[in-house]
Design an enzyme around this catalytic site. Structure first.
Site, short mmCIF file in Angstrom:
data_model
loop_
_atom_site.label_atom_id
_atom_site.label_comp_id
_atom_site.label_asym_id
_atom_site.label_seq_id
_atom_site.Cartn_x
_atom_site.Cartn_y
_atom_site.Cartn_z
N HIS A 1 19.82 34.16 46.75
CA HIS A 1 21.04 34.50 46.00
C HIS A 1 21.64 33.24 45.39
O HIS A 1 22.45 32.56 46.01
CB HIS A 1 22.07 35.17 46.93
CG HIS A 1 23.25 35.74 46.18
ND1 HIS A 1 24.00 36.77 46.67
CD2 HIS A 1 23.79 35.42 44.98
CE1 HIS A 1 24.97 37.06 45.80
NE2 HIS A 1 24.86 36.23 44.78
N HIS B 1 23.03 31.48 41.40
CA HIS B 1 23.38 31.69 40.00
C HIS B 1 22.96 30.45 39.23
O HIS B 1 23.52 29.37 39.45
CB HIS B 1 24.88 31.94 39.85
CG HIS B 1 25.35 33.17 40.58
ND1 HIS B 1 25.36 34.41 39.99
CD2 HIS B 1 25.75 33.36 41.85
CE1 HIS B 1 25.78 35.32 40.87
NE2 HIS B 1 26.02 34.70 42.01
N ASN C 1 23.70 37.91 36.34
CA ASN C 1 24.99 37.94 35.63
C ASN C 1 25.14 36.74 34.71
O ASN C 1 26.10 35.97 34.79
CB ASN C 1 26.17 38.06 36.60
CG ASN C 1 26.24 36.92 37.58
OD1 ASN C 1 25.24 36.26 37.86
ND2 ASN C 1 27.42 36.65 38.10
N HIS D 1 26.49 44.11 45.34
CA HIS D 1 27.75 43.35 45.47
C HIS D 1 28.79 44.41 45.82
O HIS D 1 29.23 45.16 44.94
CB HIS D 1 28.05 42.66 44.14
CG HIS D 1 29.43 42.07 44.03
ND1 HIS D 1 29.65 40.73 43.90
CD2 HIS D 1 30.66 42.65 44.02
CE1 HIS D 1 30.95 40.50 43.81
NE2 HIS D 1 31.59 41.66 43.88
N HIS E 1 26.30 38.82 50.37
CA HIS E 1 27.47 38.04 50.82
C HIS E 1 28.51 38.84 51.61
O HIS E 1 29.64 39.03 51.17
CB HIS E 1 28.15 37.34 49.64
CG HIS E 1 28.31 38.17 48.38
ND1 HIS E 1 28.81 39.46 48.38
CD2 HIS E 1 28.02 37.87 47.09
CE1 HIS E 1 28.84 39.90 47.13
NE2 HIS E 1 28.36 38.97 46.34
N ASP F 1 24.72 32.05 47.69
CA ASP F 1 25.54 32.52 46.57
C ASP F 1 26.02 31.33 45.74
O ASP F 1 27.17 31.28 45.30
CB ASP F 1 26.72 33.37 47.06
CG ASP F 1 27.42 34.10 45.93
OD1 ASP F 1 26.94 34.04 44.77
OD2 ASP F 1 28.45 34.74 46.18
N HIS G 1 30.60 26.24 38.69
CA HIS G 1 31.63 26.33 37.66
C HIS G 1 32.08 24.91 37.30
O HIS G 1 32.08 24.02 38.16
CB HIS G 1 32.85 27.13 38.14
CG HIS G 1 32.56 28.58 38.36
ND1 HIS G 1 32.25 29.43 37.33
CD2 HIS G 1 32.50 29.31 39.49
CE1 HIS G 1 32.03 30.65 37.82
NE2 HIS G 1 32.17 30.61 39.14
N GLY H 1 33.81 31.59 43.02
CA GLY H 1 32.50 31.05 43.38
C GLY H 1 32.51 29.58 43.76
O GLY H 1 33.35 28.81 43.30
#
Lengths: 452, 308
Positions: free
Chosen positions: A75, A77, A109, A194, A247, A320, A324, A339
């Protein structure tokens, strides 16, 4: 779309790799012995209790270290396409290597969402071009992750998607959810949910509780996670899709997972370092670094999650990893994105939460970072998450007792939003071998100018 | 010793002696606030910036008046809904205003924690004039000034705060201040607007929750009515029987103790929180007195931060 040709790396011409003198662990078959591991090309050639000759080999010294199947983070991003200011497939898979992972599964996403076979191809090609950690694609279950029309899941599975999820949002409609579960079942892919009932989380930015009341922030109650999880378990009862709750954040969710597993359902759940180690107190002072989704909850929730990892109710550890930029996290608490990043601190934070605390041994932690994720993603049969002669040459080497300071400024990730910056971690990845390449994280070339 | 910049961001964390000093300073300012005594010159030659990024007339005018009464000048920047009302824009705006050489920034914003965020970035004092659902600390002060004037002391007094507790920064500041000063606070409202979390974070043990106003109306020394904040999305938690259950109707007002007083931060939703006849005729109503005290209290805060 223009893509440069894949770099030709003559793997067979690279010297074989000898991981020397470590404690070799394969949790699935209970193997645990000191010895050497010889990797040739993309295969494990030998695991030997007696020292092997080193002539002509690239030697990775593993004295005092654990030598285990390549760690898998199911998991993360990677933000590409569309969020390259936060992370790219290259920087993210480099962060994975730096964190000791040989493989990650990235969430859909992105912008656009990964909801077409060509986008699955795009990620695979970009990952191959980077040539760092292996990247597997979790594709969107619905078009644009909007929770309405089914995405071409079958075609994406053929293009290589290992699982499906609308991560970032739960699938609100029970009817759509039922169709997704049935489709996943028919194409033998897991669905990763989710869990968030959106009507309960309007303007919700942190755990509902006294601190949210004090800070004047909208509360995200645990029940919003639990009722979607509970609904899905009911929906799936007659379908039997491999269903995975991402999560998990609350003690109530742990109970739902425990009951569903006891009833024999093909259900699994995951826990993230931040939910195991932090509570909503980290949000005090409107600290946006601690703004994550689902939110950090109470000490009792964190304890229930740790217990569930220990007793095997939760079989999968996942970061996860959610990068950012500083300016995004510099907004006010309600406007800042959810996040935190996790790849490069994961091993040390799991070590802190689960091993240093005396709750588990490293073998069991590694099992939940290898066997659990590989089983979830359907990769166990291909030999991932395992370490055996003839299996894929994905190996992680961990110094189990290293105490080291997490310094986000040294991260390979493009982002710095780590809630563990400055913490003292327990256990450190020291080398990763994957796709025929050895990354010795202790060497200057790795810590310096970047991977060759 | 290096000079530490001081801000006024919240009532929470202020000690009883801190609060008492501010309240006494505000009370001493009353003759000036009422126009009976000449203004002070403390802020002569200094400019205060009013950043009101959320609609407010009363609080903005109150701060303006307070600055004038201290001999200073003030300029207003009001831009509800503009980019400045968002987090990044708020900091940018504050940095620009600081660069214009102002002595302090007063901030009203819909962002909970917005003034605290700005305070970390600027070198001049920041005053919170109400931030989201967090606090409205100068309102808390003026409420306490009004209660002290009417009740003598706050120690041991039973004060009911009625209405949308969950979404009210006014309630949060009053709760913090009153419990610190030794009052007993009763939080009254429908369960949709009031949760146990409000008590837990108080920690003094002098706070209780009830959903039945009639059960306590004759036991209290003061009732603080809150504005129903439908603009903050609380509207959906308010049923049409709000007045029936929680409104200060003539029947309820008649059961108040003779010395009990009625406060409301304004603007009043007549016929919802309080009936016309009570608002206009009940002897305990102190709503306009609160407004006067607001000027005195804001003068006190400005003095405390800028008296150098």
């Amino acid at each position: 779309m223009f893509l440069p040709p894949l770099p030709s790396r003559p793997v067979s011409e690279a010297p074989p790799i000898l991981v020397r003198g470590g404690r070799v662990i394969d949790p699935l078959r209970g193997f645990d012995a000191v010895g050497d591991v010889l990797l040739r090309g993309e295969r494990v050639e030998r695991i030997s209790a007696t020292p092997l000759p080193t002539t002509g080999l690239r030697v990775i010294d593993a004295d005092g270290c654990l030598v285990c199947p390549g760690l898998i983070d199911p998991h993360v991003h990677l933000r590409e396409p569309g969020g390259e200011r936060k992370e790219t497939i290259r920087t993210g898979s480099e962060a994975a290597i730096a964190g000791g992972f040989s493989m990650v599964a990235c969430m859909p996403n992105t912008q656009p969402a990964l909801d077409l076979p060509s986008l699955v191809d795009f990620v695979r090609l970009k990952a191959a071009e980077a040539g760092l950690a292996r990247v597997r694609v979790v594709a969107a279950a619905t078009v644009g992750r909007e929770g309405e029309r089914l995405a071409p899941m079958g075609a994406m599975a053929r293009a290589g998607a290992v699982a499906f999820s609308d991560d970032g949002d739960g699938i609100a409609s029970a009817m759509v959810m039922r169709r997704v579960l049935a489709t996943c079942r028919s194409i033998d892919r897991p669905f990763l949910q989710h869990c968030q009932e959106a009507t309960l989380t309007h303007e919700a930015v942190m755990n509902e509780g006294p601190l949210a009341a004090k800070l004047g922030l909208g509360g995200w109650p645990a029940v919003a996670e639990e009722i979607m999880f509970e609904r899905d378990v009911r929906l799936n009862a007659s379908i039997g899709c491999r269903y995975h709750a991402q999560h998990l954040s609350s003690a109530g969710s742990v109970e739902i997972l425990r009951r569903a597993k006891a009833a024999g359902q093909p259900v699994s759940g995951e826990a993230s370092p931040h939910h195991l180690l932090l509570t909503d107190a980290a949000c005090d002072g409107w600290n946006t670094i601690a703004k994550v989704n689902p939110p950090l909850r109470t000490g009792a929730d964190a304890e229930a999650l740790r217990k569930a990892v220990v007793d095997g109710t939760i079989e999968v550890l996942a970061t996860d990893h959610a990068p950012h930029t500083a300016s995004e996290k510099g907004r006010d608490f309600s406007a800042a994105p959810f996040g935190c990043i996790g790849l490069e601190s994961a091993v040390g934070m799991y070590g802190l939460a689960l091993v240093k605390s005396g709750l588990m041994d490293w073998t069991s932690v590694i099992e939940r970072m290898t066997v659990g994720p590989a089983r979830l993603l359907g990769l166990l049969e291909a030999g991932f998450g395992r370490l055996f002669e003839g299996g894929p040459a994905d190996v992680s080497v961990i110094d189990p007792d290293a105490a080291w300071k997490v310094e986000a400024s040294n991260f390979r990730s493009r982002s710095r939003n780590s809630p563990f910056d400055g913490w003292t971690a327990h256990g450190r990845p020291v080398a990763v071998i994957t796709q025929g390449r050895a990354f010795d994280l202790r060497t200057e070339w790795w810590r310096g100018a970047g991977a060759p | 010793m290096c000079a530490v910049k001081r801000d006024f961001l919240q009532i929470e964390g202020l000690s009883k002696s801190d609060l008492t000093a501010l309240l006494e300073r505000a009370e001493a300012n009353l003759p000036i606030a009422e126009g009976r005594a000449p203004r002070k010159e403390l802020l002569a030659g200094r400019v205060i910036a009013n950043l009101f990024l959320e609609d407010s007339t009363r609080t903005r005018c109150s701060f303006e008046t307070a600055v004038h009464r201290l001999g200073g000048q003030v300029f207003n920047l009001t831009s509800a809904g503009s980019s400045a009302s968002k987090g990044e824009g708020l900091i940018d705006t504050a940095l620009n205003v600081e660069a214009m050489g102002v002595a302090a920034i007063v901030i009203r914003t819909s962002i909970s924690g917005g003034p605290a965020m700005v305070a970390k970035r600027v070198r001049i004092p920041v005053i919170n004039a109400g931030d989201g659902r967090h606090e409205h600390p100068t309102q808390g002060l003026l409420d306490m000034v009004t209660l002290r004037e009417s009740l003598g002391s706050l120690e041991g007094r039973r004060i009911a705060i009625v209405g949308d507790i969950a979404n009210s920064r006014v309630a949060h500041s009053a709760l913090q201040g009153l419990t610190t000063m030794g009052s007993e606070v009763l939080l009254v409202g429908p369960p949709t607007l009031l949760s146990a979390h409000q008590i837990v974070h108080d920690g003094t043990g002098h706070v209780s929750i009830t959903h039945d106003l009639d059960a306590i109306i004759d036991e209290i020394d003061a009732i603080m009515l809150l504005r129903i904040q439908s603009e903050r999305g609380a509207g959906s938690g308010i049923a049409s029987d709000y007045r029936t259950l929680f409104g200060l109707t003539p029947e309820r007002a008649s059961r108040l103790k003779p010395h009990a007083v009625v406060l409301h931060p304004g603007p009043v939703n007549r016929g919802i929180e309080i009936d016309d006849s009570v608002a206009d005729e009940h002897g305990g109503v102190r709503i306009l007195r609160q407004v006067t005290h607001g000027v005195a209290a804001r003068m006190a805060v400005l003095e405390a931060l800028l008296a150098h």
